[in-house]
Motif scaffolding. Structure first.
Motif, short mmCIF file in Angstrom:
data_model
loop_
_atom_site.label_atom_id
_atom_site.label_comp_id
_atom_site.label_asym_id
_atom_site.label_seq_id
_atom_site.Cartn_x
_atom_site.Cartn_y
_atom_site.Cartn_z
N CYS A 97 -18.99 4.43 28.77
CA CYS A 97 -18.34 4.51 27.45
C CYS A 97 -19.34 4.92 26.37
O CYS A 97 -19.04 5.76 25.53
CB CYS A 97 -17.68 3.17 27.11
SG CYS A 97 -16.26 2.80 28.13
N VAL A 98 -20.53 4.32 26.39
CA VAL A 98 -21.56 4.68 25.41
C VAL A 98 -21.97 6.14 25.59
O VAL A 98 -22.16 6.87 24.60
CB VAL A 98 -22.78 3.73 25.51
CG1 VAL A 98 -23.94 4.22 24.69
CG2 VAL A 98 -22.38 2.33 25.07
N GLY A 99 -22.10 6.59 26.82
CA GLY A 99 -22.46 7.98 27.08
C GLY A 99 -21.42 8.96 26.59
O GLY A 99 -21.75 10.01 26.02
N ILE A 100 -20.15 8.63 26.77
CA ILE A 100 -19.08 9.51 26.30
C ILE A 100 -19.06 9.56 24.78
O ILE A 100 -18.91 10.63 24.18
CB ILE A 100 -17.71 9.04 26.85
CG1 ILE A 100 -17.66 9.24 28.37
CG2 ILE A 100 -16.56 9.75 26.18
CD1 ILE A 100 -17.75 10.68 28.82
N VAL A 101 -19.23 8.40 24.12
CA VAL A 101 -19.27 8.37 22.65
C VAL A 101 -20.47 9.16 22.14
O VAL A 101 -20.37 9.95 21.19
CB VAL A 101 -19.28 6.91 22.13
CG1 VAL A 101 -19.59 6.86 20.65
CG2 VAL A 101 -17.95 6.24 22.44
N PHE A 102 -21.64 8.97 22.78
CA PHE A 102 -22.84 9.71 22.40
C PHE A 102 -22.63 11.21 22.60
O PHE A 102 -23.03 12.02 21.77
CB PHE A 102 -24.05 9.23 23.20
CG PHE A 102 -25.30 10.00 22.93
CD1 PHE A 102 -26.01 9.82 21.76
CD2 PHE A 102 -25.75 10.93 23.85
CE1 PHE A 102 -27.15 10.55 21.51
CE2 PHE A 102 -26.90 11.66 23.62
CZ PHE A 102 -27.60 11.47 22.44
N SER A 103 -21.99 11.58 23.68
CA SER A 103 -21.72 12.98 23.97
C SER A 103 -20.84 13.60 22.89
O SER A 103 -21.09 14.70 22.43
CB SER A 103 -21.04 13.10 25.33
OG SER A 103 -20.52 14.39 25.52
N TYR A 104 -19.83 12.87 22.48
CA TYR A 104 -18.93 13.36 21.44
C TYR A 104 -19.65 13.48 20.10
O TYR A 104 -19.52 14.48 19.41
CB TYR A 104 -17.71 12.43 21.32
CG TYR A 104 -16.75 12.85 20.24
CD1 TYR A 104 -15.89 13.93 20.45
CD2 TYR A 104 -16.69 12.18 19.03
CE1 TYR A 104 -15.00 14.33 19.47
CE2 TYR A 104 -15.81 12.57 18.05
CZ TYR A 104 -14.97 13.64 18.28
OH TYR A 104 -14.10 14.03 17.30
N ALA A 105 -20.44 12.46 19.76
CA ALA A 105 -21.13 12.45 18.47
C ALA A 105 -22.22 13.51 18.40
O ALA A 105 -22.44 14.12 17.34
CB ALA A 105 -21.73 11.07 18.21
N ALA A 106 -22.92 13.76 19.49
CA ALA A 106 -24.03 14.71 19.49
C ALA A 106 -23.63 16.09 20.00
O ALA A 106 -24.48 16.97 20.09
CB ALA A 106 -25.17 14.16 20.35
N SER A 107 -22.38 16.28 20.35
CA SER A 107 -21.90 17.54 20.94
C SER A 107 -22.76 17.96 22.13
O SER A 107 -23.17 19.11 22.26
CB SER A 107 -21.87 18.65 19.88
OG SER A 107 -20.95 18.35 18.87
N ALA A 108 -23.06 16.98 22.96
CA ALA A 108 -23.88 17.20 24.15
C ALA A 108 -22.98 17.15 25.40
O ALA A 108 -21.86 16.64 25.34
CB ALA A 108 -24.96 16.13 24.24
N PRO A 109 -23.47 17.64 26.53
CA PRO A 109 -22.68 17.53 27.77
C PRO A 109 -22.45 16.06 28.15
O PRO A 109 -23.37 15.24 28.05
CB PRO A 109 -23.56 18.23 28.80
CG PRO A 109 -24.50 19.08 28.03
CD PRO A 109 -24.69 18.41 26.72
#
Length: 135
Positions: A97-109
């Motif tokens: 969940c943290v990785g998905i939120v970070f991915s969305y916030a940072a526009s990262a894979p």
């Protein structure tokens, strides 16, 4: 073929949940050592099915991050099998969940973000084990 992609993961999740509930909250006294082999084989089969299906759907790096990193992290601070199973399941869900939120916030894979969060959790758990003198 499309129905198979839905039915197989749903069956694997249901079977995993049933075995997890049986291991986490047994309704009867513990199983004697000579018959506990079936539970170990069941967990091994479910892990293999999860990894094979996950590699086809998500890729090898992400599935290894979701299966291996949380278990290794939990083994750093916990001793009992039950504690490691519960902690690794919770840690895997939280890191995902943290990785998905970070991915969305940072526009990262998304896959790389989840792997980085799992790696950070592993480092934190290793530092905690080192501080407690377990390493």
């Amino acid at each position: 073929m499309a129905a198979l992609r839905i039915i197989l993961p749903a069956a694997a999740i249901a079977l995993t949940l049933a075995l997890f509930l049986q291991l986490a909250w047994p309704a009867r006294p513990p199983i004697p050592r000579r018959t506990s082999r079936r539970g170990g084989i069941g967990i091994a089969v479910l892990t293999a099915v999860t990894i094979v299906l996950g590699m086809r759907m998500m890729g090898a790096m992400l599935i290894s991050s979701l299966v291996i990193f949380p278990a290794l992290s939990a083994m750093r601070v916990l001793k009992s099998f039950r504690g490691v199973v519960i902690a690794s399941g919770v840690l895997s869900l939280v890191c995902f969940c943290v990785g998905i939120v970070f991915s969305y916030a940072a526009s990262a894979p998304a896959g790389a973000s989840v792997v980085l969060v799992n790696l950070a959790a592993f480092v934190l758990f290793s530092l905690a084990a080192f501080a407690r003198g377990k390493l």
